[in-house]
Design a protein around this motif. Structure first.
Motif, PDB file in Angstrom:
ATOM      1  N   MET A 303       0.786  -1.327   0.233  1.00 30.23           N
ATOM      2  CA  MET A 303       0.133   0.179  -0.007  1.00 30.23           C
ATOM      3  C   MET A 303       0.418   1.334   0.082  1.00 30.23           C
ATOM      4  SD  MET A 303      -0.461   0.476   4.047  1.00 30.23           S
ATOM      5  CE  MET A 303      -1.442   2.379   3.392  1.00 30.23           C
ATOM      6  N   THR A 304       0.326   1.776  -0.590  1.00 28.86           N
ATOM      7  CA  THR A 304       0.621   3.451  -0.543  1.00 28.86           C
ATOM      8  C   THR A 304       0.323   4.453   0.212  1.00 28.86           C
ATOM      9  OG1 THR A 304       1.749   3.335  -2.671  1.00 28.86           O
ATOM     10  CG2 THR A 304       2.019   5.151  -2.198  1.00 28.86           C
ATOM     11  N   ASP A 305       0.555   5.576   0.684  1.00 26.75           N
ATOM     12  CA  ASP A 305       0.501   6.608   1.747  1.00 26.75           C
ATOM     13  C   ASP A 305       0.034   7.601   1.869  1.00 26.75           C
ATOM     14  OD1 ASP A 305       2.787   7.675   1.988  1.00 26.75           O
ATOM     15  OD2 ASP A 305       2.554   6.973   4.226  1.00 26.75           O
ATOM     16  N   ALA A 306      -0.542   8.343   1.945  1.00 26.66           N
ATOM     17  CA  ALA A 306      -0.741   9.451   1.584  1.00 26.66           C
ATOM     18  C   ALA A 306       0.308  10.296   1.356  1.00 26.66           C
ATOM     19  CB  ALA A 306      -1.662  11.170   2.880  1.00 26.66           C
ATOM     20  N   ALA A 307       1.707   9.830   1.837  1.00 27.33           N
ATOM     21  CA  ALA A 307       3.387  10.980   2.318  1.00 27.33           C
ATOM     22  C   ALA A 307       3.553  10.284   0.756  1.00 27.33           C
ATOM     23  CB  ALA A 307       3.674  11.054   3.479  1.00 27.33           C
ATOM     24  N   GLY A 308       2.981   8.878   0.125  1.00 29.77           N
ATOM     25  CA  GLY A 308       3.993   8.595  -0.471  1.00 29.77           C
ATOM     26  C   GLY A 308       4.365   8.040   0.263  1.00 29.77           C
ATOM     27  N   GLN A 309       4.423   7.197   0.942  1.00 28.24           N
ATOM     28  CA  GLN A 309       5.206   6.641   1.416  1.00 28.24           C
ATOM     29  C   GLN A 309       4.806   4.165   0.732  1.00 28.24           C
ATOM     30  OE1 GLN A 309       8.971   6.005   3.110  1.00 28.24           O
ATOM     31  NE2 GLN A 309       8.057   3.856   2.656  1.00 28.24           N
ATOM     32  N   SER A 356       9.648  -5.115  11.970  1.00 29.85           N
ATOM     33  CA  SER A 356       9.883  -3.979  13.465  1.00 29.85           C
ATOM     34  C   SER A 356       9.296  -4.788  14.738  1.00 29.85           C
ATOM     35  CB  SER A 356       9.274  -3.405  13.282  1.00 29.85           C
ATOM     36  OG  SER A 356       8.135  -2.975  13.071  1.00 29.85           O
ATOM     37  N   ASP A 357       9.841  -5.262  16.038  1.00 29.40           N
ATOM     38  CA  ASP A 357       8.893  -5.011  17.066  1.00 29.40           C
ATOM     39  C   ASP A 357       9.309  -4.350  18.030  1.00 29.40           C
ATOM     40  OD1 ASP A 357      11.984  -5.430  17.601  1.00 29.40           O
ATOM     41  OD2 ASP A 357      11.418  -7.149  18.781  1.00 29.40           O
ATOM     42  N   THR A 358       9.094  -2.506  17.663  1.00 30.50           N
ATOM     43  CA  THR A 358       9.012  -1.518  18.602  1.00 30.50           C
ATOM     44  C   THR A 358       8.434  -0.845  17.672  1.00 30.50           C
ATOM     45  OG1 THR A 358      11.101  -0.415  17.668  1.00 30.50           O
ATOM     46  CG2 THR A 358      11.203  -1.985  19.562  1.00 30.50           C
ATOM     47  N   ALA A 359       7.664   0.279  18.565  1.00 26.16           N
ATOM     48  CA  ALA A 359       7.094   1.301  17.712  1.00 26.16           C
ATOM     49  C   ALA A 359       7.011   2.420  16.839  1.00 26.16           C
ATOM     50  CB  ALA A 359       6.528   2.633  18.464  1.00 26.16           C
ATOM     51  N   GLN A 360       6.377   1.821  15.525  1.00 30.89           N
ATOM     52  CA  GLN A 360       7.298   3.181  14.274  1.00 30.89           C
ATOM     53  C   GLN A 360       6.288   3.404  13.941  1.00 30.89           C
ATOM     54  OE1 GLN A 360      10.512   1.156  12.516  1.00 30.89           O
ATOM     55  NE2 GLN A 360      10.382   0.172  14.391  1.00 30.89           N
ATOM     56  N   PRO A 361       6.416   4.698  13.233  1.00 32.82           N
ATOM     57  CA  PRO A 361       5.813   5.564  12.148  1.00 32.82           C
ATOM     58  C   PRO A 361       4.471   4.898  11.200  1.00 32.82           C
ATOM     59  CG  PRO A 361       7.767   6.658  12.820  1.00 32.82           C
ATOM     60  CD  PRO A 361       8.277   4.986  12.717  1.00 32.82           C
ATOM     61  N   ALA A 362       3.213   5.360  11.980  1.00 38.08           N
ATOM     62  CA  ALA A 362       2.251   4.029  11.121  1.00 38.08           C
ATOM     63  C   ALA A 362       2.004   4.920   9.592  1.00 38.08           C
ATOM     64  CB  ALA A 362       0.863   4.854  11.874  1.00 38.08           C
ATOM     65  N   PRO A 363       1.654   4.240   8.869  1.00 36.42           N
ATOM     66  CA  PRO A 363       1.768   5.057   7.140  1.00 36.42           C
ATOM     67  C   PRO A 363       0.745   6.476   7.672  1.00 36.42           C
ATOM     68  CG  PRO A 363       0.395   2.643   7.373  1.00 36.42           C
ATOM     69  CD  PRO A 363       0.972   2.831   8.778  1.00 36.42           C
ATOM     70  N   VAL A 364       1.298   7.256   6.667  1.00 39.93           N
ATOM     71  CA  VAL A 364       0.249   9.306   6.263  1.00 39.93           C
ATOM     72  C   VAL A 364      -0.900   8.041   6.000  1.00 39.93           C
ATOM     73  CG1 VAL A 364       0.406  10.701   6.571  1.00 39.93           C
ATOM     74  CG2 VAL A 364       2.668   9.690   6.932  1.00 39.93           C
ATOM     75  N   GLY A 411       8.979  22.118  -1.390  1.00 40.64           N
ATOM     76  CA  GLY A 411      10.271  20.982  -1.319  1.00 40.64           C
ATOM     77  C   GLY A 411      10.076  19.828  -1.421  1.00 40.64           C
ATOM     78  N   SER A 412       8.113  19.115  -1.802  1.00 45.52           N
ATOM     79  CA  SER A 412       7.446  18.562  -1.830  1.00 45.52           C
ATOM     80  C   SER A 412       6.379  18.098  -1.880  1.00 45.52           C
ATOM     81  CB  SER A 412       8.531  16.968  -1.629  1.00 45.52           C
ATOM     82  OG  SER A 412       8.253  16.563  -0.144  1.00 45.52           O
ATOM     83  N   VAL A 413       5.381  18.029  -3.022  1.00 45.41           N
ATOM     84  CA  VAL A 413       4.056  17.399  -2.276  1.00 45.41           C
ATOM     85  C   VAL A 413       3.862  16.291  -2.894  1.00 45.41           C
ATOM     86  CG1 VAL A 413       3.424  18.930  -4.314  1.00 45.41           C
ATOM     87  CG2 VAL A 413       1.870  19.038  -2.136  1.00 45.41           C
ATOM     88  N   ARG A 414       2.435  15.758  -2.132  1.00 57.86           N
ATOM     89  CA  ARG A 414       1.628  14.465  -2.889  1.00 57.86           C
ATOM     90  C   ARG A 414       0.717  15.224  -2.754  1.00 57.86           C
ATOM     91  NH1 ARG A 414       3.031   9.335  -4.723  1.00 57.86           N
ATOM     92  NH2 ARG A 414       0.777   8.261  -4.458  1.00 57.86           N
ATOM     93  N   VAL A 415      -0.062  14.778  -3.668  1.00 58.20           N
ATOM     94  CA  VAL A 415      -1.435  15.392  -3.953  1.00 58.20           C
ATOM     95  C   VAL A 415      -2.318  14.145  -4.777  1.00 58.20           C
ATOM     96  CG1 VAL A 415      -3.336  17.028  -5.346  1.00 58.20           C
ATOM     97  CG2 VAL A 415      -0.985  17.739  -4.366  1.00 58.20           C
ATOM     98  N   ASP A 416      -2.764  13.470  -3.430  1.00 58.91           N
ATOM     99  CA  ASP A 416      -3.529  11.913  -3.566  1.00 58.91           C
ATOM    100  C   ASP A 416      -5.105  12.409  -4.339  1.00 58.91           C
ATOM    101  OD1 ASP A 416      -3.295   9.784  -5.194  1.00 58.91           O
ATOM    102  OD2 ASP A 416      -2.267   9.486  -2.480  1.00 58.91           O
ATOM    103  N   ALA A 417      -6.052  11.564  -4.845  1.00 61.92           N
ATOM    104  CA  ALA A 417      -6.938  11.739  -4.597  1.00 61.92           C
ATOM    105  C   ALA A 417      -8.456  10.813  -5.096  1.00 61.92           C
ATOM    106  CB  ALA A 417      -8.127  13.307  -5.392  1.00 61.92           C
ATOM    107  N   VAL A 523       6.153  14.869   0.742  1.00 65.06           N
ATOM    108  CA  VAL A 523       6.531  13.543   0.343  1.00 65.06           C
ATOM    109  C   VAL A 523       7.264  13.093   1.733  1.00 65.06           C
ATOM    110  CG1 VAL A 523       7.764  12.285  -1.476  1.00 65.06           C
ATOM    111  CG2 VAL A 523       6.125  13.522  -2.063  1.00 65.06           C
ATOM    112  N   ALA A 524       7.135  11.718   1.668  1.00 62.83           N
ATOM    113  CA  ALA A 524       8.512  11.046   3.117  1.00 62.83           C
ATOM    114  C   ALA A 524       9.720  10.910   2.385  1.00 62.83           C
ATOM    115  CB  ALA A 524       7.557   9.521   2.878  1.00 62.83           C
ATOM    116  N   LYS A 525      10.412  11.380   3.364  1.00 56.40           N
ATOM    117  CA  LYS A 525      11.607  11.076   3.018  1.00 56.40           C
ATOM    118  C   LYS A 525      12.267  10.110   2.682  1.00 56.40           C
ATOM    119  CE  LYS A 525      16.245  13.225   4.480  1.00 56.40           C
ATOM    120  NZ  LYS A 525      17.097  13.711   5.870  1.00 56.40           N
ATOM    121  N   PRO A 526      13.084   9.602   1.590  1.00 56.94           N
ATOM    122  CA  PRO A 526      13.250   8.592   0.750  1.00 56.94           C
ATOM    123  C   PRO A 526      14.396   7.767   1.219  1.00 56.94           C
ATOM    124  CG  PRO A 526      13.618   9.467  -0.271  1.00 56.94           C
ATOM    125  CD  PRO A 526      13.089  10.592   0.334  1.00 56.94           C
TER     126      PRO A 526
END
Length: 744
Positions: A303-309, A356-364, A411-417, A523-526
């Protein structure tokens, strides 16, 4: 885009800017990032295997799973459904089917496995495995399909399978299981399916997705992969499949590997140029176990989130609580999620760190720029609110010109709809990047350059589709695809503009469209570098086999046929094995270094041929506690494939000493293969061994880790055996050396 059209758009943008600049403000601070900790399904289920995901028109993300009981003692379901807004909290929705709505053509005792979900043609389409059909009761798996108006159902199965059972010619049936759909740039839909018995295949399906078309194409060798999933990225189709065993409890070694092709039908080739349909099978590691609590990660969706990650959604097993029922019963396989990083053109889970088995950033999820993604008109100027429908709720209608009230980030932007497009619709980001969907083309204009892609001839603008515009790192990408945040496409235009600077500015639209689930995000930093694997330091000990075996060596069940001569240890494969109750194979141990961290390395020559069945000729290294507790790394013949396998055996049921064995694949097989086992003792005092292989002794592929119990360090040694059928006389494994290094 023709110059005249571009000029008209530019003039319209300028006019809009003059009328709306005073109303815009800077973007508010980003929302606090939700954190998730694996397993993400633990709030509602103990097991949620073979997960599939999609974002629904209502803004929720929906997840689906195979039909195992959700909790210990629970009944088998008819596939399961759950949903979330943020991946931090979940709501269980029940089963896909009931006894009255399940496919009538399924045999009474059939199970329903491995759902795959898509949205096109104005409805949700789900593919799934039917393990047994009424036509041939007893085990003839097929692929079923059902449709629904909403992602929660009600689901209506078709009157027959989309892919019928395939006889093997010996009275049985090949593994027609684990479906996954792809809508490709050629305007066609492709269904991937198959498993260890028969290989992965792809077949074209009709535009409505309900019938297979033409002859299928085999895309992997017959006994290596199952659980396929395909995504399109940067001009490549990436086929991913799960390898080894999904369900061996505490010795489950499931892992996911990838190959890519310019065609959705392959051939798919890994990062080393090795095909996935060859006997010496290829595959670049996407995810494998890393020595923490999770083993057997696999059967995934993307899956791809709202930040393109991108994210991988998969199941895995907690090695300390591997069973949902009693040992050797149902495996406990909850749903997990982790970040995917694209490194040198290949998908890697957390840059190669694995589960991962520790807390991680969720999909945006959700939007910045002051927009409520599920009721988007309030954050826009020039749009009108539409009531929408009972599924999607309120939408934003654009007829002419509109813009966000707040600036999109610089700097960067993602537009999804999700969009229902008119004949012409243009998106402008950063004040200078123009993306239009006009006629049969998607066109990108930026920095004086233009790129375009052609939509399929039957592309339906009246239906809900998805439009994604992303500007990051000097690349503009515009994709039109099926709704749902998955890896499909109808068309993608991609334009590289070195030095492109994106300023903070409102996102502007010109033309006609209806928008839902609108998100505007930075956009998520790669992550662009693979996490480093173990590195060798100074040499601690070695035997180059330039004389007889010295005092550092010791035998378990000596084999007089193993001899040292000409600077090598030559060892004819024994017709013996270490798995189960056999325990009749010889093992040759070398004293390991003291300390909590080191790397053992050997080079072994073993000619296993190609394409024929030589079960299970193998040779390599072993980490050994006793005959029922070990991990071995070998170059091995498994049916018609040649693989490198890092296997594990342990006692899984203390009451009677019953053992479990499973393996994790790693790297590629070669007649001359270098092997490493990297050892360390973890914080709990357990003994962790990670496997690495190389075909040249220089570039190493690091794979799975197995954890052996705390206490005395296991012995490290060599083996050459098989319990095999095939060549006579037995092949000879030739070891060049055994060395121990410091581990950096």
């Amino acid at each position: 885009m023709p110059p005249g059209r571009f000029l008209a758009v530019a003039c319209a943008v300028a006019a809009m800017a003059a009328g709306t600049t005073a109303a815009t403000t800077s973007t508010a601070a980003p929302d606090p990032q939700v954190k998730t900790t694996n397993a993400i399904s633990s709030s509602f289920a103990d097991t949620f295997a073979d997960p599939a995901v999609i974002q629904g028109r209502d803004g929720y993300w929906y997840a689906y799973a195979t039909s195992d009981p959700l909790v210990s003692g629970g009944p088998f379901g008819l596939m399961h459904m759950a949903r979330t807004k943020d991946f931090g909290s979940w709501e269980y929705l029940g089963t896909v089917f009931s006894d009255s709505t399940k496919p009538k053509w399924a045999a009474p005792g059939s199970f329903f496995w491995a759902p795959d979900i898509r949205y096109f043609g104005g409805r949700y389409v789900m593919y799934f495995t039917v393990t047994d059909t009424a036509a041939n009761p007893g085990g003839d798996p097929a692929i079923g399909v059902a449709t629904a108006p909403t992602p929660a159902g009600p689901w209506t199965a078709t009157d027959g399978p989309v892919v019928t059972p395939k006889p093997d010619g010996n009275g049985g049936y090949f593994g027609t299981i684990d479906p996954a759909l792809l809508t490709a740039a050629d305007g066609k839909r492709y269904l991937y399916y198959g498993g260890f018995y028969g290989g992965l295949h792809v077949t074209e399906v009709t535009p409505d997705g309900l019938q297979a078309v033409g002859a299928p194409t085999q895309v992997t060798v017959g006994d290596r992969y199952e659980g396929s999933y395909v995504v399109y990225r940067d001009g490549w189709y990436y086929l991913m499949g799960s390898s080894s065993n999904c369900c061996a409890g505490p010795t489950t070694g499931y892992s996911v590997f990838a190959g890519r092709s310019k065609s959705p039908k392959g051939p798919f080739v890994d990062a080393n140029g090795v095909r996935m349909d060859e006997s010496r099978v290829g595959g670049t590691t996407v995810i494998t176990q890393n020595g923490n609590k999770w083993i057997g990660p696999g059967h995934h969706a993307f899956m791809t989130d709202a930040a393109g990650q991108d994210h991988i959604v998969y199941h895995a097993i907690d090695r300390k609580t591997p069973w949902l029922t009693n040992p050797f019963g149902i495996n406990r396989r909850p749903m997990l999620i982790d970040r995917i990083d694209w490194i040198d053109g290949w998908p890697r889970t957390r840059a190669g760190l694995g589960p991962s088995d520790t807390a991680q950033p969720a999909p945006v999820t959700g939007s910045g720029a002051g927009i409520d993604s599920t009721d988007p008109d309030g954050g826009l100027l020039g749009a009108t609110r539409q009531a929408g429908d009972s599924l999607g709720g309120a939408t934003a209608s654009i007829r002419g010109a509109a813009s966000t009230r707040k600036d999109a980030p610089s700097g960067s932007v993602r537009v999804d709809a999700d969009v229902r497009l008119g004949n012409s619709f243009t998106t402008v980001v950063g004040g200078s990047v123009v993306v239009s969907v006009t006629g049969n083309k998607v066109t990108v204009v930026a920095g004086g350059k233009t790129a375009s892609a052609v939509l399929p001839a039957d592309f339906d603008r009246s239906q809900w589709n998805r439009l994604s515009v992303q500007v990051a790192d000097g690349v503009v990408t515009a994709r039109v695809n099926d709704s749902g945040g998955l890896g499909d496409l109808y068309a993608e235009a991609r334009l590289a503009v070195p030095g492109l600077k994106l300023k903070a500015a409102p996102v502007r639209w010109i033309g006609t469209a209806e928008l839902d689930n609108l998100t505007v995000r930075a956009v998520a930093k790669p992550v662009r570098e693979l996490a480093p694997g173990p590195k060798t330091g100074k040499l601690l000990a070695a035997d180059e086999f330039d004389g007889g075996l010295g005092p550092a060596w010791s035998w378990l069940r000596p084999d007089a046929k193993a001899v040292v001569a000409d600077g090598k240890l030559s060892w004819p494969l024994q017709n013996a094995d270490m798995v189960g109750a056999g325990n009749n194979a010889g093992l040759l141990f070398h004293q390991a270094p003291a300390g909590d961290r080191w790397i053992a390395e050997t080079k072994v020559h073993l000619d296993l041929g190609e394409g024929d069945i030589r079960n299970y000729q193998q040779a390599g290294m072993i980490a050994y506690r006793n005959d029922n507790d070990f991990a071995r790394l070998g170059n091995v013949a498994i049916w018609r494939t040649r693989q490198t396998e890092f296997g594990r055996e342990l006692v899984a049921r203390e009451s009677d000493g019953a053992t479990s064995y499973g393996g994790a694949a790693i790297g590629r097989s070669a007649t001359d293969l270098w092997m490493r086992l990297a050892y360390h003792r973890n914080a709990a005092g357990e003994n962790v061994f990670r496997a690495g292989t190389s075909v040249d002794g220089k570039s190493w592929t690091w794979g799975a880790s197995w954890v052996l119990p705390a206490g005395e360090t296991p012995k490290l040694g060599l083996y050459a055996h098989g319990e095999f059928t095939g060549a006579n006389p037995a092949p000879v494994a030739t070891f060049d050396y055994l060395r121990f290094y410091e581990s950096k």
